[in-house]
Write a protein that holds these residues in place. Structure first.
Motif, PDB file in Angstrom:
ATOM      1  N   GLU A 200      -2.130   3.234 -11.469  1.00 38.89           N
ATOM      2  CA  GLU A 200      -2.150   2.938 -10.605  1.00 38.89           C
ATOM      3  C   GLU A 200      -2.851   1.665  -9.959  1.00 38.89           C
ATOM      4  O   GLU A 200      -2.441   0.826  -9.445  1.00 38.89           O
ATOM      5  CB  GLU A 200      -2.273   4.182  -9.104  1.00 38.89           C
ATOM      6  CG  GLU A 200      -1.621   3.767  -7.707  1.00 38.89           C
ATOM      7  CD  GLU A 200      -2.022   4.560  -6.673  1.00 38.89           C
ATOM      8  OE1 GLU A 200      -1.457   4.239  -5.971  1.00 38.89           O
ATOM      9  OE2 GLU A 200      -2.963   5.479  -7.254  1.00 38.89           O
ATOM     10  N   ASP A 201      -4.106   1.536  -9.830  1.00 41.31           N
ATOM     11  CA  ASP A 201      -4.430   0.287  -9.585  1.00 41.31           C
ATOM     12  C   ASP A 201      -3.667  -0.424 -10.438  1.00 41.31           C
ATOM     13  O   ASP A 201      -4.224  -1.815  -9.750  1.00 41.31           O
ATOM     14  CB  ASP A 201      -6.628   0.778  -9.529  1.00 41.31           C
ATOM     15  CG  ASP A 201      -6.757   1.747  -8.537  1.00 41.31           C
ATOM     16  OD1 ASP A 201      -6.692   1.774  -7.475  1.00 41.31           O
ATOM     17  OD2 ASP A 201      -7.852   1.964  -9.863  1.00 41.31           O
ATOM     18  N   GLU A 202      -4.096  -0.235 -11.754  1.00 41.06           N
ATOM     19  CA  GLU A 202      -3.658  -2.369 -12.457  1.00 41.06           C
ATOM     20  C   GLU A 202      -1.904  -1.775 -12.216  1.00 41.06           C
ATOM     21  O   GLU A 202      -1.679  -2.962 -11.997  1.00 41.06           O
ATOM     22  CB  GLU A 202      -3.168  -1.154 -14.370  1.00 41.06           C
ATOM     23  CG  GLU A 202      -3.310  -2.582 -14.807  1.00 41.06           C
ATOM     24  CD  GLU A 202      -3.791  -2.192 -16.516  1.00 41.06           C
ATOM     25  OE1 GLU A 202      -3.490  -3.398 -16.998  1.00 41.06           O
ATOM     26  OE2 GLU A 202      -3.262  -1.177 -16.465  1.00 41.06           O
TER      27      GLU A 202
ATOM     28  N   LEU B  57      -9.204 -11.717  -4.723  1.00 38.21           N
ATOM     29  CA  LEU B  57      -9.226 -10.216  -4.240  1.00 38.21           C
ATOM     30  C   LEU B  57      -7.827  -9.832  -6.101  1.00 38.21           C
ATOM     31  O   LEU B  57      -8.115  -8.784  -6.870  1.00 38.21           O
ATOM     32  CB  LEU B  57      -8.454  -9.120  -3.489  1.00 38.21           C
ATOM     33  CG  LEU B  57      -8.348  -7.744  -3.370  1.00 38.21           C
ATOM     34  CD1 LEU B  57      -9.596  -7.293  -3.372  1.00 38.21           C
ATOM     35  CD2 LEU B  57      -8.020  -7.612  -1.495  1.00 38.21           C
ATOM     36  N   LEU B  58      -7.260 -11.140  -5.756  1.00 38.82           N
ATOM     37  CA  LEU B  58      -5.787 -11.024  -6.431  1.00 38.82           C
ATOM     38  C   LEU B  58      -5.895 -11.704  -7.918  1.00 38.82           C
ATOM     39  O   LEU B  58      -5.559 -10.969  -8.836  1.00 38.82           O
ATOM     40  CB  LEU B  58      -4.432 -11.119  -6.159  1.00 38.82           C
ATOM     41  CG  LEU B  58      -4.088 -10.331  -4.069  1.00 38.82           C
ATOM     42  CD1 LEU B  58      -3.102 -11.069  -3.940  1.00 38.82           C
ATOM     43  CD2 LEU B  58      -4.007  -9.008  -4.262  1.00 38.82           C
ATOM     44  N   THR B  59      -6.044 -12.799  -7.715  1.00 33.79           N
ATOM     45  CA  THR B  59      -6.179 -13.600  -8.907  1.00 33.79           C
ATOM     46  C   THR B  59      -7.519 -13.144  -9.995  1.00 33.79           C
ATOM     47  O   THR B  59      -7.205 -13.555 -11.379  1.00 33.79           O
ATOM     48  CB  THR B  59      -7.222 -15.201  -8.455  1.00 33.79           C
ATOM     49  OG1 THR B  59      -8.176 -15.158  -7.849  1.00 33.79           O
ATOM     50  CG2 THR B  59      -5.515 -15.568  -7.985  1.00 33.79           C
TER      51      THR B  59
ATOM     52  N   ALA C 294     -13.590  -0.120  -6.349  1.00 30.14           N
ATOM     53  CA  ALA C 294     -13.127   0.982  -5.254  1.00 30.14           C
ATOM     54  C   ALA C 294     -12.896   0.616  -4.085  1.00 30.14           C
ATOM     55  O   ALA C 294     -12.114   0.767  -3.895  1.00 30.14           O
ATOM     56  CB  ALA C 294     -13.862   2.797  -5.237  1.00 30.14           C
ATOM     57  N   GLY C 295     -13.525   0.082  -4.076  1.00 28.40           N
ATOM     58  CA  GLY C 295     -13.296  -0.552  -3.162  1.00 28.40           C
ATOM     59  C   GLY C 295     -11.846  -1.492  -2.378  1.00 28.40           C
ATOM     60  O   GLY C 295     -11.267  -2.007  -1.572  1.00 28.40           O
ATOM     61  N   ALA C 296     -12.190  -2.573  -3.619  1.00 29.33           N
ATOM     62  CA  ALA C 296     -10.623  -3.907  -3.852  1.00 29.33           C
ATOM     63  C   ALA C 296     -10.027  -2.708  -4.628  1.00 29.33           C
ATOM     64  O   ALA C 296      -8.689  -3.665  -3.686  1.00 29.33           O
ATOM     65  CB  ALA C 296     -11.742  -4.710  -5.238  1.00 29.33           C
ATOM     66  N   ASN C 297      -9.388  -1.522  -4.688  1.00 24.82           N
ATOM     67  CA  ASN C 297      -8.723  -1.371  -5.715  1.00 24.82           C
ATOM     68  C   ASN C 297      -7.718  -0.722  -3.884  1.00 24.82           C
ATOM     69  O   ASN C 297      -6.306  -0.920  -4.117  1.00 24.82           O
ATOM     70  CB  ASN C 297      -8.939   0.012  -6.461  1.00 24.82           C
ATOM     71  CG  ASN C 297      -9.279  -0.625  -7.264  1.00 24.82           C
ATOM     72  OD1 ASN C 297      -8.974  -1.378  -8.031  1.00 24.82           O
ATOM     73  ND2 ASN C 297     -10.237  -0.017  -8.541  1.00 24.82           N
TER      74      ASN C 297
ATOM     75  N   LEU D 178      -2.723  -3.927   0.878  1.00 26.99           N
ATOM     76  CA  LEU D 178      -2.220  -4.326   1.090  1.00 26.99           C
ATOM     77  C   LEU D 178      -0.546  -4.329   0.141  1.00 26.99           C
ATOM     78  O   LEU D 178       0.410  -5.055   1.071  1.00 26.99           O
ATOM     79  CB  LEU D 178      -2.661  -6.349  -0.205  1.00 26.99           C
ATOM     80  CG  LEU D 178      -2.677  -7.434   0.316  1.00 26.99           C
ATOM     81  CD1 LEU D 178      -2.953  -8.335   1.591  1.00 26.99           C
ATOM     82  CD2 LEU D 178      -3.256  -8.607  -0.458  1.00 26.99           C
ATOM     83  N   LEU D 179      -0.447  -4.074  -0.430  1.00 26.63           N
ATOM     84  CA  LEU D 179       0.955  -3.063  -0.869  1.00 26.63           C
ATOM     85  C   LEU D 179       1.783  -2.909  -0.115  1.00 26.63           C
ATOM     86  O   LEU D 179       2.819  -2.983   0.215  1.00 26.63           O
ATOM     87  CB  LEU D 179       0.715  -3.497  -2.827  1.00 26.63           C
ATOM     88  CG  LEU D 179       2.448  -2.860  -3.744  1.00 26.63           C
ATOM     89  CD1 LEU D 179       3.183  -4.398  -3.139  1.00 26.63           C
ATOM     90  CD2 LEU D 179       1.918  -2.492  -4.333  1.00 26.63           C
ATOM     91  N   ALA D 180       0.270  -1.955   0.740  1.00 25.16           N
ATOM     92  CA  ALA D 180       0.893  -1.243   1.445  1.00 25.16           C
ATOM     93  C   ALA D 180       1.823  -2.098   2.883  1.00 25.16           C
ATOM     94  O   ALA D 180       3.461  -2.346   3.697  1.00 25.16           O
ATOM     95  CB  ALA D 180       1.051  -0.657   1.904  1.00 25.16           C
TER      96      ALA D 180
END
Length: 202
Positions: free
Chosen positions: A13-15, A47-49, A56-59, A65-67
């Motif tokens: 999911e994270d990927e 964070l995205l690039t 885990a915090g970045a995930n 963000l996607l939410a």
């Protein structure tokens, strides 16, 4: 129908979330809104690039963000009726398999493909100069020319109940560009499957 896709390995999911946001960051249509939400959250584009999937915090920040931008995990907007539990794999699609992927059930993509939701039909209509709702086809042509120059695109994100009947979740422009140039290479993608995915991927 697709045959057996060439699975490269398991994904997560994270990927998927990271890949989705990376694709939207470079989108003319969605990029600016995503940058606005990044700034509002006090996050840098790094964070995205340059995602670190072991952080885990970045995930968590990427999922939030996607939410915020697309309703992920909140059963709304793009992700209405999207299953909470999805198995993700990395795979390569052949030209025939990629041509069998359908666009999502959305008025623009239905119109662009002449009702079939098939990228090959959309490509033929674009080459014939037909537009959907009078929206310019230039982004598709530009992306196709980038492919011809040898540019590599991020993976497509595709979903279905099984791997033999897939709908595009993210990457419609890229999928269309591949179709315009005739699917010259195997296409890297992330595939999400779930028994109830048919509620979303109709």
């Amino acid at each position: 129908m697709l045959t057996v896709v060439q699975v490269l390995g398991m994904s997560s999911e994270d990927e998927m979330v990271s890949c989705f946001l990376s694709g939207e960051l470079s989108s003319q249509r969605f990029g600016q809104n995503l940058r606005s939400h990044l700034a509002a959250a006090g996050q840098a584009e790094q964070l995205l690039t340059h995602p670190d999937l072991s952080d885990a915090g970045a995930n968590f920040a990427r999922r939030a963000l996607l939410a915020a931008t697309r309703g992920y995990g909140e059963n709304r907007d793009l992700f209405e009726n999207f299953p909470p539990e999805v198995t993700w794999t990395r795979a390569l699609l052949s030209a025939d398999e990629a041509a069998s992927v359908r666009y999502l059930e959305y008025s623009y993509w239905v119109e662009l493909s002449g009702g079939s939701r098939r990228p090959t039909d959309a490509a033929a209509r674009i080459k014939a100069g037909l537009r959907a709702f009078d929206v310019s086809n230039e982004p598709f042509v530009d992306a196709a020319q980038a492919l011809i120059r040898g540019e590599r695109f991020p993976p497509l994100i595709l979903v279905g109940e099984k791997q033999d009947n897939l709908v595009c979740l993210e990457g419609h422009l890229r999928l269309t560009a591949y179709a315009i140039v005739g699917f010259p290479t195997d296409i890297e993608c992330l595939i999400g499957t779930a028994p109830t995915m048919g509620r979303w991927a109709q």
